[in-house]
Design a protein around this motif. Sequence first.
Motif, mmCIF file in Angstrom:
data_model
loop_
_atom_site.group_PDB
_atom_site.id
_atom_site.type_symbol
_atom_site.label_atom_id
_atom_site.label_comp_id
_atom_site.label_asym_id
_atom_site.label_seq_id
_atom_site.Cartn_x
_atom_site.Cartn_y
_atom_site.Cartn_z
ATOM 1 N N SER A 115 13.652 26.774 56.742
ATOM 2 C CA SER A 115 12.341 27.226 57.209
ATOM 3 C C SER A 115 11.829 26.368 58.356
ATOM 4 O O SER A 115 11.284 26.888 59.344
ATOM 5 N N LEU A 116 12.005 25.057 58.233
ATOM 6 C CA LEU A 116 11.587 24.165 59.314
ATOM 7 C C LEU A 116 12.369 24.441 60.594
ATOM 8 O O LEU A 116 11.798 24.468 61.693
ATOM 9 N N ALA A 117 13.676 24.661 60.446
ATOM 10 C CA ALA A 117 14.500 24.952 61.620
ATOM 11 C C ALA A 117 14.038 26.243 62.302
ATOM 12 O O ALA A 117 13.983 26.326 63.539
ATOM 13 N N ALA A 118 13.705 27.260 61.488
ATOM 14 C CA ALA A 118 13.216 28.519 62.048
ATOM 15 C C ALA A 118 11.887 28.315 62.774
ATOM 16 O O ALA A 118 11.661 28.877 63.857
ATOM 17 N N LEU A 119 11.013 27.497 62.200
ATOM 18 C CA LEU A 119 9.732 27.214 62.845
ATOM 19 C C LEU A 119 9.927 26.427 64.138
ATOM 20 O O LEU A 119 9.292 26.713 65.152
ATOM 21 N N HIS A 120 10.817 25.430 64.099
ATOM 22 C CA HIS A 120 11.056 24.612 65.301
ATOM 23 C C HIS A 120 11.614 25.463 66.430
ATOM 24 O O HIS A 120 11.207 25.332 67.591
ATOM 25 N N GLU A 121 12.539 26.355 66.086
ATOM 26 C CA GLU A 121 13.143 27.231 67.094
ATOM 27 C C GLU A 121 12.103 28.125 67.743
ATOM 28 O O GLU A 121 12.165 28.390 68.950
ATOM 29 N N ARG A 122 11.125 28.576 66.956
ATOM 30 C CA ARG A 122 10.173 29.566 67.460
ATOM 31 C C ARG A 122 8.894 28.958 68.024
ATOM 32 O O ARG A 122 8.162 29.637 68.737
ATOM 33 N N THR A 123 8.595 27.703 67.680
ATOM 34 C CA THR A 123 7.366 27.083 68.180
ATOM 35 C C THR A 123 7.632 25.921 69.131
ATOM 36 O O THR A 123 6.761 25.573 69.941
ATOM 37 N N GLY A 124 8.799 25.277 68.989
ATOM 38 C CA GLY A 124 9.097 24.103 69.800
ATOM 39 C C GLY A 124 8.369 22.849 69.355
ATOM 40 O O GLY A 124 8.487 21.801 70.003
ATOM 41 N N GLU A 125 7.644 22.905 68.254
ATOM 42 C CA GLU A 125 6.866 21.760 67.794
ATOM 43 C C GLU A 125 7.779 20.748 67.094
ATOM 44 O O GLU A 125 8.498 21.095 66.154
ATOM 45 N N GLU A 126 7.732 19.495 67.537
ATOM 46 C CA GLU A 126 8.597 18.462 66.973
ATOM 47 C C GLU A 126 8.295 18.197 65.503
ATOM 48 O O GLU A 126 9.162 17.758 64.755
ATOM 49 N N SER A 127 7.064 18.455 65.083
ATOM 50 C CA SER A 127 6.713 18.248 63.676
ATOM 51 C C SER A 127 7.490 19.180 62.761
ATOM 52 O O SER A 127 7.578 18.944 61.551
ATOM 53 N N CYS A 128 8.081 20.233 63.337
ATOM 54 C CA CYS A 128 8.840 21.202 62.556
ATOM 55 C C CYS A 128 10.343 20.941 62.581
ATOM 56 O O CYS A 128 11.093 21.632 61.880
ATOM 57 N N ARG A 129 10.793 19.969 63.350
ATOM 58 C CA ARG A 129 12.218 19.652 63.362
ATOM 59 C C ARG A 129 12.574 18.957 62.045
ATOM 60 O O ARG A 129 11.983 17.922 61.715
ATOM 61 N N PRO A 130 13.526 19.486 61.264
ATOM 62 C CA PRO A 130 13.843 18.869 59.968
ATOM 63 C C PRO A 130 14.237 17.409 60.136
ATOM 64 O O PRO A 130 15.068 17.074 60.987
ATOM 65 N N CYS A 131 13.640 16.538 59.341
ATOM 66 C CA CYS A 131 13.918 15.110 59.477
ATOM 67 C C CYS A 131 15.260 14.757 58.837
ATOM 68 O O CYS A 131 15.823 15.514 58.053
ATOM 69 N N GLY A 132 15.753 13.562 59.172
ATOM 70 C CA GLY A 132 17.065 13.144 58.729
ATOM 71 C C GLY A 132 17.207 13.054 57.223
ATOM 72 O O GLY A 132 18.265 13.364 56.666
ATOM 73 N N VAL A 133 16.150 12.628 56.529
ATOM 74 C CA VAL A 133 16.214 12.505 55.063
ATOM 75 C C VAL A 133 16.465 13.864 54.421
ATOM 76 O O VAL A 133 17.300 13.995 53.511
ATOM 77 N N LEU A 134 15.755 14.886 54.872
ATOM 78 C CA LEU A 134 15.947 16.231 54.312
ATOM 79 C C LEU A 134 17.366 16.723 54.590
ATOM 80 O O LEU A 134 18.030 17.260 53.685
ATOM 81 N N GLU A 135 17.829 16.557 55.814
ATOM 82 C CA GLU A 135 19.166 17.042 56.162
ATOM 83 C C GLU A 135 20.244 16.305 55.363
ATOM 84 O O GLU A 135 21.224 16.915 54.922
#
Length: 289
Positions: A245-265
Motif C-alpha cells: 500500500s505504501l509503495a502504491a501511494l509513493h508511486e502515485r503521490t511522490g511523497e517520501e513519507s510514503c516510501r516503505p522504510c527499511g525495517v518494514l521491507e
Amino acid sequence: MLAAQFDNCRIAVFGAGVMGVDIATMIVSQGISVTVVDVNSAALERAREGIAKRMRHAALAGTVAEGVEPGNVTIAASFSFDSETAAVIEAITERADLKAGLLAEVSAALPAGIPVITNTSGIPIEEMAGWAARPAEVVGVHFMNPAYLIATVEVVRGPSTGAAALDRVLELLARLNRKPVVVRDSPGFVTSRLLHPMLNAAARLVGAGTATAQEVDALMEGCLGHPVGPLRTADLIGLDNLVDSLAALHERTGEESCRPCGVLEEKVRNGHLGRKSGQGFYDYGKEPW
C-alpha cells in the motif's frame, strides 16, 4: 423494504487473506451468504476456520446481528454469477497488476447492474474503473480492519462511478449495519493517506533505535489516544500489505513519507508479516489470527 431486497442474496468476496476473511465474517454475521474465492488453495483451507473463529469473536464483541440467522459460507476457487449475486467485493493483495486482471475478468462476466466493490486502500478508484468492463459500476469501499468489528466504512466515488451503483452500495451497506462516509477519489483517500505514512514513521523510529515497538505503541496509546498503537495496527494489517500500500501511494503521490522504510521491507523479506504469520513487530506464538 431495505432488508427485503437483500433477502436470499449472496456476495462474492475475492481474496481469502486477512481482509477478505474479515469482510466475509462481517457479511455472514449480518445474515447474508458469502462465497470466498481465491486461487490459493492453502488460503481457502484456512478461510473457513478463520471465519468461524472470527464469528466467535464477533459474538463476544456483540457485533453479530440479533435475531438473524448467520449467512452460509461457501469456499471456492472460482465463482459463477447468478440471480442471487448482490455484489462482488475485491479484497486481494494491493498490487495493481493483479487487481487489474481480476477486475477485467470479473466485470466482463458479471451481469449489468451488479456493483463491483474494491477494498483497495490506496489505488484511485478511477484508475481501477479503467480496468473494468463497466466503469460506472466500480465503487470503492474501504473496510477497516477488523471489518466485522468496525462499523464505519470509507466509501469512495470515482469520477466514473454512476449514481445507481453508488446508491446500490449504500443500500447494501445499510443492510450490513455499516456506517458509510463518502469521500472523493484520490490516492489513499482519507484513511490510508493519513494512517499509512504514520505507521511507516513509527516503524522508522524503531529502525533508528529511538524506541522499541512496545515503547512507541505505549506512547501513542497513553499520550495520543491511539487504541492499540501504530505497530500493533501494522501487524494486524499485515506488513506485506502495508508495504504494498505504501509503495502504491509513493508511486502515485511522490511523497517520501510514503516510501516503505527499511525495517518494514526487511521484515517482509524475512517472512515476518505480522499477526497472520505469527511474528511481526510482536511475537504472536503459533496461533496467527
